[in-house]
Write an enzyme that holds these catalytic residues in place. Structure first.
Site: not given
Ligand code: CUO
Length: 698
Positions: A219, A249, A357, A372, A376
């Site tokens: 990742h 994802h 994103e 996105h 996080h």
């Molecule tokens: Cu790979 Cu949220 O972690 O994009």
């Protein structure tokens, strides 16, 4: 010849900049103790009094000295130098993105083929910047400069091991390094299998997946290859990168859900009500060797709160998030995007990935925001949304640690669901029969075979492997110090596909997927759900003769994965391996899925899966590459794409399961003559074997 030797030496010097990231370059680096000869300008500011003198003294101890060119001008780093050396770094934070952009610009700004200038610039940057910020920007620069693409990017788990394993390991590692001389075999430090929770917590059943070192490296590496921001647009604007953000994802969620079913858990519940408490807690038990602090945990039932952390450039409310979400939902329901200049364009999955994103390719950041990345951040600062306690972020804000947290999957399940809503909307039509079929091609049988094993059975087991911590073990004596961790693995197997081709000889793309046969209630799936559970195992192009064909393919050839050695390999060993891929590919393809996680765990009793194989019409698959050159890096192209090339498959990513079917309600109905379906079993042998590659097995 002298030139070549010089280039080789300078590449060696670049490799050393990864070594011991928290240690200044004043001390020797690498196993051979090479010393960078620092000038006053190149010593870190905190050593401005005595740095050159200290550096000189270490010269007595060094086996090699690396002279550095003095430059007329060094970069300014006005923003980037504000990040303290002991802070943790997260690309999800706007402030940190700004810093990274400044540094990447400076590193890419050194003219190509002026390697001595570039080396001095990097040494200067390393001395003046936070080590994690430097590591990221340096890796991106190496990967994107033409003159440094042969410098291998160090395995991140070796450089920053504290992001990948139990913090208790490091005290023992320091002891080992100090007490046991380098020429005496050092016993590996054992990382226990269950160190983050007990079985009282049912989510802990998935720890082997979430906390797998290779999965987290994958990742981290993917996001390194696909940055979402840079001032050089070309770095971000790789072919279909928004769609690949979605697809990689999506496959993570599909894989995770499959593993959950194998562990008697339901599929992950998407996090869609952003004002509701989060029952999943996570206590990472990781320390940061950069900040010398533990990563903050998250208690059960905490809630997102508005973020106002000027220090991170974060000022965003849940209302903002909900407004952006409504705008994205509207784009999906109308199939139309409003661009920043007020014009409109049709929505597609590539644009949607970039909007969500959000990368700098988002068509309208004002309207669609940055959902996105901020998701996080909301999760990572749940314990200190206003910086009242001077706390740093949780693991979910670091790309190398984010997948450890169960909430990562709840958040990404929501992201995935939004993308699926687009795929299910009336603006994306289901595939027609002519897009799915391959006239004249019929699959007569498909199977998997494991040597010495039962037919149509895949076998998994546990393995213990060693990773060398010494490159990341700052301020300690040298020599390898191994940590031994336990991970899932699978026995190599092969696919055997029998095909009858009544047409002419031609090419075909073989697409191989597997999915659990039953849902969490042990019932047969509706295809509308089942399609989201299929994980891609391999995709490759083969010639088909007229008449009967038997296609065989080894599991180790998968275009989804990279070999174990590539995920973990010690780079000093790698340089002697004649089979090593060209290094530019090695860097780029490092984002492949780890081979040891190719096959889901299954169960000891044997989990029922279905193997799906499709031989698609190559006329609809083939991609014209810009310069017609041979493909490289095919081994990990499914998740990585190809370096400087188009994505090697013209179909939508996830084809044929990326869209709902207009006719079939279950997988059996979906099957056309050019497809095959076979029941298979995945059986776990609940024993642990030592990895034969371990340097010393004690
Ligand atoms: Cu790979 Cu949220 O972690 O994009």
């Amino acid at each position: 010849m002298a030139d070549e030797e010089q280039i080789r030496q300078i590449i060696e010097s670049f490799k050393l900049l990864f070594d011991r990231p928290n240690e200044p370059l004043i001390t020797p680096k690498g196993d051979k103790k090479a010393l960078f000869q620092l000038t006053e300008k190149l010593v870190p500011p905190e050593y401005s009094n005595n740095g050159v003198e200290l550096n000189d003294r270490f010269g007595d101890d060094a086996t090699e000295r690396i002279p550095l060119k003095t430059l007329d001008r060094y970069p300014q780093f006005t923003v980037a130098s504000q990040l303290p050396a002991d802070a943790d770094f997260s690309l999800f934070l706007p402030k940190h993105q700004e810093m990274a952009t400044e540094v990447i610009d400076a590193l890419l700004g050194v003219p190509e083929n002026q390697l001595q200038d570039f080396l001095s610039t990097c040494v200067f940057a390393r001395g003046n910047l936070n080590p994690q910020l430097f590591n990221y920007c340096y890796s991106v620069a190496l990967m994107h400069r033409k003159d440094t693409k042969n410098v291998p990017i160090q395995n991140f788990a070796e450089t920053f091991p504290s992001k990948f394993m139990d913090s208790q390991v490091f005290q023992q590692a320091r002891e080992t390094a100090a007490v046991i001389p380098q020429n005496v075999p050092r016993t590996p430090i054992i990382i226990p299998r269950d160190y983050t929770a007990t079985d009282l917590e049912e989510e802990h059943r998935l720890a082997y997946f979430r906390e797998d070192i290779g999965v987290n490296l994958h990742h981290w590496h993917w996001h390194l290859v696909y940055p979402f921001t840079a001032s050089q647009r070309a770095i971000v604007a790789k072919d279909r990168r928004g769609e690949l953000f979605f697809y990689m994802h999506q496959q993570l969620i599909a894989r995770y859900n499959g593993e959950r079913l194998n562990n008697s858990l339901k599929r992950v519940k998407k996090f869609s009500n952003w004002r509701e408490p989060i029952p999943e807690a996570y206590f990472p038990k990781l320390d940061s060797l950069t900040s010398s602090r533990g990563w903050p945990p998250r208690q059960a039932n905490m809630q997102w709160q508005d973020l106002n952390r000027p220090v991170d450039g974060l000022n965003v409310t849940i209302n903002d998030m909900e407004r952006w979400r409504r705008n994205i939902e509207e784009a999906i329901s109308t199939g139309t995007v409003t661009n920043a200049d007020g014009t409109t364009s049709p929505l597609d999955i590539d644009i949607l990935g970039n909007m969500l994103e959000a990368s700098i390719l988002s068509p309208n950041r004002e309207l669609y925001g940055s959902i996105h990345n901020n998701g996080h951040s909301f999760s990572a600062y749940i314990h200190d949304p206003t910086h009242r306690y001077l706390e740093s972020f949780g693991v979910i804000a670091d790309e190398a640690t984010t997948m450890r947290d169960p909430f990562f999957f709840r958040w990404h399940a929501w992201i995935d669901d939004i993308c699926q809503k687009h795929k299910e909307s009336s603006y994306v039509r289901p595939y027609t029969r002519s897009e799915l079929e391959n006239p004249g091609v019929s699959v007569t049988s498909v199977s998997v075979e494991t040597q010495g094993g039962q037919p149509n059975t895949l076998n998994t087991f546990w393995m213990s492997s060693d990773v060398d911590l010494s490159r990341g073990l700052d301020f300690s004596d040298r020599g390898p110090v191994y940590a031994r961790f336990t991970h899932l693995n699978n026995r190599p197997f092969r696919y055997v596909i029998n095909v009858n081709n009544t047409g002419m000889a031609r090419r075909t793309t073989v697409r191989i997927f597997i999915a659990p046969k039953f849902d969490e209630r042990n019932l047969a799936w509706a295809l509308s759900d089942h399609r989201k559970m299929f994980i891609e195992m391999d995709r490759f192009v083969v010639p088909l003769n007229a008449g009967q064909n038997t296609i065989t393919r080894l599991s180790t050839e998968s275009s989804v994965t990279i070999p174990f050695e590539q995920t973990f390999r010690d780079l000093s060993v790698q340089s002697n391996d004649p089979r090593r891929p060209n290094l530019a590919e090695f860097n780029f393809c490092g984002c492949g899925w780890p081979q040891h996680m190719l096959v889901p765990k299954g169960t000891e009793a044997g989990a029922a899966y279905q193997l799906f194989v499709m031989l698609s019409n190559y006329d609809l698959d083939s991609v014209e590459q810009p310069d017609g050159s041979q493909l490289s890096c095919v081994e990990a192209s499914s998740f990585c794409g190809l370096k400087d090339r188009k994505y090697p498959d013209r179909r939508a990513m996830g084809f044929p399961f990326d869209r709902p079917s207009s006719t079939a309600t279950n997988i059996e109905d979906f099957i056309l003559p050019n497809m095959g379906l076979q029941d298979i079993t995945i059986r776990l042998s609940n024993t642990t074997e030592p990895n034969p590659r371990n340097p010393r097995t004690n």
